[in-house]
Design a protein around this motif. Structure first.
Motif, mmCIF file in Angstrom:
data_model
loop_
_atom_site.group_PDB
_atom_site.id
_atom_site.type_symbol
_atom_site.label_atom_id
_atom_site.label_comp_id
_atom_site.label_asym_id
_atom_site.label_seq_id
_atom_site.Cartn_x
_atom_site.Cartn_y
_atom_site.Cartn_z
ATOM 1 N N ASP A 58 167.525 83.143 49.851
ATOM 2 C CA ASP A 58 167.792 83.166 51.581
ATOM 3 C C ASP A 58 169.104 83.430 51.881
ATOM 4 N N VAL A 330 163.141 83.943 60.297
ATOM 5 C CA VAL A 330 162.463 83.208 61.170
ATOM 6 C C VAL A 330 162.855 83.113 62.823
ATOM 7 N N LYS A 337 153.353 74.133 58.866
ATOM 8 C CA LYS A 337 152.842 74.325 57.210
ATOM 9 C C LYS A 337 151.348 73.178 57.391
ATOM 10 N N ARG A 351 163.132 74.623 60.216
ATOM 11 C CA ARG A 351 164.557 75.750 59.130
ATOM 12 C C ARG A 351 165.355 76.591 60.449
ATOM 13 N N THR A 356 165.234 82.793 55.604
ATOM 14 C CA THR A 356 164.017 83.090 55.381
ATOM 15 C C THR A 356 163.275 82.468 55.088
ATOM 16 N N VAL A 357 161.978 82.406 55.169
ATOM 17 C CA VAL A 357 160.775 82.284 54.263
ATOM 18 C C VAL A 357 160.215 82.873 53.574
ATOM 19 N N THR A 359 157.376 83.963 50.631
ATOM 20 C CA THR A 359 155.709 84.188 50.662
ATOM 21 C C THR A 359 155.794 84.823 49.405
ATOM 22 N N LEU A 375 153.241 79.958 51.218
ATOM 23 C CA LEU A 375 154.773 79.926 50.388
ATOM 24 C C LEU A 375 154.650 80.296 49.118
ATOM 25 N N GLU A 381 160.286 77.793 47.146
ATOM 26 C CA GLU A 381 159.471 77.066 48.500
ATOM 27 C C GLU A 381 158.422 76.088 47.736
ATOM 28 N N ILE A 386 151.993 78.408 55.032
ATOM 29 C CA ILE A 386 153.349 78.560 57.060
ATOM 30 C C ILE A 386 152.603 79.022 57.888
ATOM 31 N N LEU A 405 157.509 83.798 62.760
ATOM 32 C CA LEU A 405 158.073 83.856 61.816
ATOM 33 C C LEU A 405 157.929 86.036 62.183
#
Length: 407
Positions: A58, A330, A337, A351, A356-357, A359, A375, A381, A386, A405
């Motif tokens: 991220d 995001v 979650k 967030r 950035t998430v 996965t 995640l 994470e 999520i 997202l």
């Protein structure tokens, strides 16, 4: 608040007029291939492996400079779209709020990675500068921190050849709006042909997208799978003495592709005379995944090629699959979650927008039709699922689909 917004808007409009008209005050206007004033500024490069790790930590924002049709055919997950052609041909279509958002992200400390199909060098022939360089210069002209804007060596095609996860759409290389074979290499001007002993581009993986296999030279003393030691490099002298494995022979350039046996796993293309054959009895050391690695995250192009580096968490790549996102951008600061798919408990987390998430690529569809993504704990994470998009929560949201997202 509205006055401040109008003030920012007027500032951007003036800057747009400068860029699309006379050029920057005090600098000569030099029309580049897509009409953007050329300030003569080039940018530091990061490899696709570095870009991948920046994404998984991220620390980066990706901007795709290609045309809309190319972007729809194939793109990198989480990337924003800012087409270089639109800057002059359809100036009114350029989304000013997106431009300002990107500048704000850079100036907040994010590395902005500009990419195109192949990221051609583009600093010799000013009439045909790479689209990613156009966008990079454009953002700098509007106030973005130059030292945090980089270009991705080899472009999205190099990402595909390295078979890193995160490609949405067509997996094969593209160039000039056309899908190419795996052995495709972009045309180069004679002046742009590099004399470097080691190149950053990644070669096609064997068997990928149609079974491309490079032809080996009959006269070559080396062979795929042999362990060698690098010797005699000039531009990458720090690699001399390092051990590597021979991966392929690139007939067009007469170079061997090798993979370093250290934690970086960097791939290079080297001349045969720069490779020393190791003893056949010597065992290949087992690869050990490091906890952290140092990667390029910025820099300013000078005679000494000053790069900015940062330490990031090592995140192994996931299977190379089509349209299977493993990272999301995001869209809303409030996210939801689930600790596990079988429970009813839902946690609200926050967030930053455009963060950035990460996965695993695994998805779960809830009872109400909402999509949840698992995640990735290897990327840092916390374990759980999520909420990506769906009808949301509460009685009033049953018929409305919201996207939290975006891949």
């Amino acid at each position: 608040m509205r006055g401040a917004t109008r003030q920012v808007s007027r500032k951007i409009n003036r800057q747009f007029l400068l860029l699309l008209g006379r050029g920057r005050p005090g600098l000569p206007f030099v029309a580049m291939g897509y009409g953007v004033p050329d300030s003569g500024v080039d940018f530091a490069y990061v490899s696709v492996q570095e870009a991948y790790l920046l994404m998984k930590n991220d620390k980066a924002v990706f901007v795709d400079s290609r045309d809309e049709d190319d972007y729809k055919t194939s793109r990198l997950q989480t990337s924003f779209h800012l087409p270089a052609n639109a800057l002059i041909m359809k100036g009114s279509s350029v989304e000013k709020s997106l431009v300002q958002h990107l500048i704000d992200l850079v100036n907040s400390g994010k590395t902005l990675i500009c990419l195109s199909d192949a990221c051609i060098k583009g600093n010799v022939n000013r009439g045909h500068v790479s689209r990613c360089r156009h966008i990079a210069q454009y953002l700098v002209e509007l106030g973005a921190d130059r030292s945090l804007i980089v270009r991705m060596a080899g472009g999205i095609n190099a990402w595909k050849r390295a078979q890193l996860d995160g490609i949405l759409g067509e997996l094969r290389p593209m160039y000039a709006g056309e899908i190419q074979n795996w052995d495709f290499a972009p045309p180069k001007l004679k002046e742009e042909e590099s004399e470097d002993e080691a190149l950053p581009e990644i070669s096609p993986a064997k068997g990928a997208g149609g079974g491309y296999v490079a032809a080996l030279s009959e006269e070559a003393a080396l062979a795929v799978g042999q362990q060698i030691e690098i010797s005699g490099l000039k531009t990458r002298a720090e690699l001399n003495g390092k051990a590597a494995i021979v991966k392929d022979f690139v007939a067009d350039s007469g170079r061997w592709e090798i993979e370093l046996l250290d934690e970086t796993k960097e791939r290079l293309r080297c001349k045969p005379e720069s490779l020393l054959l190791k003893s056949a009895k010597q065992e290949t050391p087992k690869a050990v995944e490091p906890a952290e690695v140092e990667v390029g995250c910025g820099g300013v192009v000078t005679e000494n090629c000053e790069r900015i580096t940062c330490k990031v968490r090592w995140v192994p790549s996931r299977p190379f699959r089509q349209d299977q996102p493993t990272a999301y951008r995001v869209l809303k600061s409030d996210l939801f979650k689930k600790p596990n798919v079988s429970g009813d408990k839902i946690i609200k987390i926050s967030r930053p927008v455009s963060s950035t998430v990460r996965t695993t690529g695994e998805l779960f569809v809830g009872a109400s039709g909402g999509i949840w993504a698992e995640l990735d704990v290897t990327a840092g994470e916390k374990k759980g699922w999520i909420y990506v998009k769906g009808p949301g929560f509460g009685a009033s949201s049953c018929k409305v689909t919201s996207e939290y997202l975006q891949a």
